[in-house]
Write an enzyme that holds these catalytic residues in place. Structure first.
Site, mmCIF file in Angstrom:
data_model
loop_
_atom_site.group_PDB
_atom_site.id
_atom_site.type_symbol
_atom_site.label_atom_id
_atom_site.label_comp_id
_atom_site.label_asym_id
_atom_site.label_seq_id
_atom_site.Cartn_x
_atom_site.Cartn_y
_atom_site.Cartn_z
ATOM 1 N N SER A 34 0.794 -1.222 0.000
ATOM 2 C CA SER A 34 0.000 0.000 0.000
ATOM 3 C C SER A 34 0.834 1.285 0.000
ATOM 4 O O SER A 34 1.595 1.521 -0.921
ATOM 5 C CB SER A 34 -0.952 -0.054 1.200
ATOM 6 O OG SER A 34 -1.849 1.000 1.133
ATOM 7 N N HIS A 35 0.725 2.046 1.080
ATOM 8 C CA HIS A 35 1.388 3.349 1.172
ATOM 9 C C HIS A 35 2.802 3.231 1.719
ATOM 10 O O HIS A 35 3.487 4.243 1.873
ATOM 11 C CB HIS A 35 0.560 4.248 2.081
ATOM 12 C CG HIS A 35 0.309 3.595 3.415
ATOM 13 N ND1 HIS A 35 -0.552 2.526 3.544
ATOM 14 C CD2 HIS A 35 0.837 3.806 4.631
ATOM 15 C CE1 HIS A 35 -0.541 2.114 4.800
ATOM 16 N NE2 HIS A 35 0.287 2.869 5.476
ATOM 17 N N ASP A 40 -2.210 6.714 -3.187
ATOM 18 C CA ASP A 40 -1.036 6.027 -2.632
ATOM 19 C C ASP A 40 -0.513 4.978 -3.606
ATOM 20 O O ASP A 40 -0.960 4.891 -4.756
ATOM 21 C CB ASP A 40 -1.360 5.418 -1.265
ATOM 22 C CG ASP A 40 -2.305 4.235 -1.359
ATOM 23 O OD1 ASP A 40 -3.048 4.157 -2.353
ATOM 24 O OD2 ASP A 40 -2.313 3.382 -0.445
ATOM 25 N N ASP A 83 -0.850 1.796 -4.138
ATOM 26 C CA ASP A 83 -1.776 0.891 -4.833
ATOM 27 C C ASP A 83 -3.083 1.591 -5.196
ATOM 28 O O ASP A 83 -4.049 0.934 -5.597
ATOM 29 C CB ASP A 83 -2.037 -0.370 -4.003
ATOM 30 C CG ASP A 83 -2.672 -0.077 -2.648
ATOM 31 O OD1 ASP A 83 -2.446 1.025 -2.117
ATOM 32 O OD2 ASP A 83 -3.385 -0.944 -2.120
ATOM 33 N N ASP A 102 -5.508 2.983 -3.589
ATOM 34 C CA ASP A 102 -6.793 2.885 -2.895
ATOM 35 C C ASP A 102 -7.009 4.065 -1.951
ATOM 36 O O ASP A 102 -8.133 4.416 -1.639
ATOM 37 C CB ASP A 102 -6.978 1.529 -2.184
ATOM 38 C CG ASP A 102 -5.892 1.216 -1.181
ATOM 39 O OD1 ASP A 102 -4.920 2.001 -1.078
ATOM 40 O OD2 ASP A 102 -6.005 0.184 -0.487
ATOM 41 N N ARG A 103 -5.926 4.707 -1.496
ATOM 42 C CA ARG A 103 -6.088 5.895 -0.650
ATOM 43 C C ARG A 103 -6.130 7.153 -1.513
ATOM 44 O O ARG A 103 -5.618 7.162 -2.641
ATOM 45 C CB ARG A 103 -4.907 6.030 0.298
ATOM 46 C CG ARG A 103 -4.798 4.908 1.270
ATOM 47 C CD ARG A 103 -3.640 5.141 2.209
ATOM 48 N NE ARG A 103 -3.659 4.098 3.238
ATOM 49 C CZ ARG A 103 -3.152 4.237 4.444
ATOM 50 N NH1 ARG A 103 -2.547 5.352 4.793
ATOM 51 N NH2 ARG A 103 -3.219 3.254 5.323
ATOM 52 N N LYS A 150 -11.396 0.374 -0.895
ATOM 53 C CA LYS A 150 -11.459 1.818 -1.029
ATOM 54 C C LYS A 150 -10.838 2.184 -2.371
ATOM 55 O O LYS A 150 -10.103 1.390 -2.951
ATOM 56 C CB LYS A 150 -10.766 2.507 0.130
ATOM 57 C CG LYS A 150 -9.341 2.080 0.392
ATOM 58 C CD LYS A 150 -8.885 2.708 1.692
ATOM 59 C CE LYS A 150 -7.450 2.379 2.006
ATOM 60 N NZ LYS A 150 -7.305 1.159 2.799
HETATM 61 C C1 G16 Z 1 -5.341 -0.464 5.444
HETATM 62 C C2 G16 Z 1 -6.783 -0.803 5.658
HETATM 63 C C3 G16 Z 1 -7.534 0.413 6.118
HETATM 64 C C4 G16 Z 1 -6.874 1.018 7.340
HETATM 65 C C5 G16 Z 1 -5.430 1.306 7.042
HETATM 66 C C6 G16 Z 1 -4.639 1.810 8.228
HETATM 67 O O1 G16 Z 1 -5.212 0.435 4.396
HETATM 68 O O2 G16 Z 1 -7.388 -1.303 4.502
HETATM 69 O O3 G16 Z 1 -8.842 0.047 6.383
HETATM 70 O O4 G16 Z 1 -7.520 2.183 7.727
HETATM 71 O O5 G16 Z 1 -4.807 0.118 6.603
HETATM 72 O O6 G16 Z 1 -4.563 0.830 9.183
HETATM 73 P P1 G16 Z 1 -3.649 0.956 10.457
HETATM 74 O O7 G16 Z 1 -4.161 2.168 11.199
HETATM 75 O O8 G16 Z 1 -3.874 -0.320 11.172
HETATM 76 O O9 G16 Z 1 -2.240 1.179 10.000
HETATM 77 P P2 G16 Z 1 -4.031 0.334 3.325
HETATM 78 O O10 G16 Z 1 -4.220 1.520 2.438
HETATM 79 O O11 G16 Z 1 -2.750 0.382 4.124
HETATM 80 O O12 G16 Z 1 -4.240 -0.973 2.656
#
Ligand code: G16
Length: 582
Positions: free
Chosen positions: A124-125, A299, A301, A303-304, A399
């Site tokens: 992801s990010h 981000d 991937d 999704d953000r 997302k």
């Molecule tokens: C993932 C989840 C999200 C979550 C985020 C942050 O996002 O899909 O629902 O809000 O992690 O999670 P944490 O606060 O546990 O770090 P992504 O974009 O990282 O796949």
């Protein structure tokens, strides 16, 4: 046609293969140890019902980060070894996380069948490159992340694994669209490489009124800018914003996907999206005279998302509330009404207020997009969002960063529809201020303390839970820190009972709830790859229209002080300031 036999390879378990908030994320050096990825993939196959593996079709792709190409080849061979009939791969192994969800839900093969799930290769990010992070997660037939019942089973399997199944097949060329067919023990196994964007573009065109967005983008008063932070979103931005909607090429920043995200941190927030933030007039290093009217980032991937106006930041919590408030009028997909709305627990209550005004079903779920999926599958939720820059709807089960940008462009186009050639544009800032004036404002901030010693982080959380046993004691401490804040009227650890399947998720964040609706929430992140990340969420609701235009940092200062002292943040972590403030 090449052929191969199924091979059983002996292996032994690795510690720590427990999927976090969204899949398994570790340093590339961890993932590239012999058998590490294989163990996780086999444990996933073993956790799925056998009809979702044998004779099934899977999607395998991701955000293109370092080690993805090798991982895709490994998974293709293991898919063949486990009896999968066919694998779909986005060209060059690229598919954004929302595009994977769209492909699983929408794409139909030549034989009329769909995919039964997907391996998404992304952290992801988190940064990418040989010294940074890699990640993998499994999404189910509905296009959404595997539920906890499956991720727990995967983890259990990783602790007992003895062998994995694979087939020695030649590498598949994933750089060009086309189908490669193999013979595996008398049956056929195919790998179909396809254009990464077309299914997703088609879906977006069925949701939004592209013509009205195109008109907005062609107006000389409206200037636009999108930053993909060198993530996979760049491939979709080019196709959608430039080719379909007529935006100028120069409005795209960092839209060539790179294995290491150009050495940056592909996280769309005010700290890491530096170039965009400067261009939008929100940083000291801004050199441009007149920033664009609208800016957005996604981000790694895609999704953000982060939404910005000219010199103006839209908090993710406000963003989902504003999308929900305007969806029916501005977005054709929602024209018949919203089924309901949902947010994650630490997200501000801005959405709650909209739900109440519009008389919509409302849900508060733990952090993790997977929790929205059940509600959507049951037809209970149309729009949802999270403070962590995630916004989306029931068009897929992830997302969706580009969707959020299109939703905002649709709202701006709608607000300006009778005035597109006129002199005064209704801006992002106008839309947000009008929203606050109607619904009140939720001042909101999040402090992240990254890579803290895991033991110390646990101690801090334990001390906050201990404190909760006596509210009078909490109030004594709070008033001693700052007498101006309201009384604490509740303190607990958030626990969620899924209203669809009845499953219970415990320990989902420590809450301190104040009489005036303010909240302090403390959580440990589930997405980091090293040490622990403590997240502190601070929120205050203001209904008085004369008080909704303060600087957020000023409005929240007393609560911030209370949070830091109540938690003894510096004492436990040794940190005098957070790593990131959003
Ligand atoms: C993932 C989840 C999200 C979550 C985020 C942050 O996002 O899909 O629902 O809000 O992690 O999670 P944490 O606060 O546990 O770090 P992504 O974009 O990282 O796949």
């Amino acid at each position: 046609m090449s052929s191969g036999q199924i091979k059983r390879v002996q292996t032994t378990p690795f510690d720590g293969q427990k999927p976090g908030t969204s899949g398994l994320r570790k340093k590339v050096k961890v993932f590239t140890q012999p058998n590490y990825l294989q163990n996780f993939v086999q444990s996933t196959f073993n956790a799925l019902p056998s009809d979702k593996v044998k004779g099934a079709r899977l999607v395998v792709s991701g955000d293109g980060r370092y080690f993805s190409k090798e991982a895709i080849q490994i998974i293709i061979k293991m898919a063949a070894g486990n009896g999968v009939k066919s694998v779909w791969v986005g060209q060059n192994g690229l598919l954004s996380t929302p595009a994977v969800s769209a492909v699983v839900r929408e794409r139909v093969g030549a034989d009329g069948s769909k995919a039964s799930g997907a391996f998404i290769l992304t952290a992801s990010h988190n940064p990418g490159g040989p010294n940074e992070d890699f990640g993998i997660k499994y999404n189910m037939e509905n296009g959404g992340p595997a539920p906890e019942s499956i991720t727990n089973k995967i983890y259990e399997n990783t602790t007992q694994i003895k062998e994995y199944l694979t087939v020695d097949l030649p590498e598949v060329d994933i750089t060009k669209p086309g189908v490669t067919t193999f013979e595996v023990e008398g049956g056929t196994f195919t790998v179909d490489v396809f254009d990464s964007a077309s299914d997703y573009v088609k879906l977006m065109k069925s949701i939004f009124d592209f013509e009205s967005i195109r008109k907005l983008l062609s107006s000389p008063k409206f200037t636009f800018c999108f930053d993909a932070l060198h993530g996979v979103g760049g491939a979709y931005a080019k196709r959608i914003f430039v080719e379909e909607l007529g935006a100028k090429e120069s409005s795209l920043l960092n839209c060539v996907p790179k294995e290491d995200f150009g050495g940056g941190h592909p996280d769309p927030n005010l700290t890491y999206a530096k170039e965009l933030v400067a261009r939008m007039g929100l940083s000291k290093s801004n050199t441009q005279d007149e920033p664009p009217e609208f800016g957005a980032a996604a981000d790694g991937d895609a999704d953000r998302n982060m939404i910005l106006g000219k010199r103006f930041f839209v908090t993710p919590s406000d963003s989902v509330a504003i999308i929900a408030a305007n969806a029916v009028e501005a977005i054709p997909y929602f024209s018949t009404g919203l089924k309901g709305v949902a947010r994650s627990m630490p997200t501000s209550a801005a959405l709650d207020v909209v739900a109440k005004h519009l008389n919509l079903k409302f849900f508060e779920v733990p952090t993790g997009w997977k929790f929205f999926g059940n509600l959507m599958d049951a037809g209970l939720c149309s729009v949802c969002g999270e403070e962590s820059f995630g916004t989306g709807s029931d068009h897929i089960r992830e997302k969706d960063g580009i969707w959020a940008v299109l939703a905002w462009l649709s709202i701006i186009a709608f607000k300006n529809k009778d005035n597109i050639g006129g002199d005064k544009l209704v801006t992002v800032e106008d839309i947000v201020r009008k929203h606050w004036a109607t619904y009140g404002r939720h001042y909101y901030t999040r402090y992240d303390y990254e890579n803290v010693d895991a033991g110390k982080a646990k101690d801090l959380m334990a001390s906050l839970v201990n404190l909760q046993s006596s509210l009078p004691e909490v109030n004594k401490i709070v008033k001693g820190i700052c007498s101006d804040v309201a009384n604490v009227v509740g303190a607990d650890e958030f626990e969620y009972k899924d209203s669809v399947d009845g499953s219970i998720s415990k320990h989902q964040g420590i809450r301190y709830l104040f009489e005036d609706g303010s909240r302090l929430v403390f959580r440990l992140s589930g997405t980091g790859s090293e040490g622990a990340t403590i997240r502190l969420y601070i929120e205050q609701y203001e209904k008085d229209p004369s008080k909704i235009s303060r600087e957020s940092s000023e409005a929240l200062a007393p609560l911030v002080e209370v949070a830091l002292k109540l938690s003894k943040m510096q004492e436990f972590t040794g940190r005098s300031a957070p790593t990131v403030i959003t």
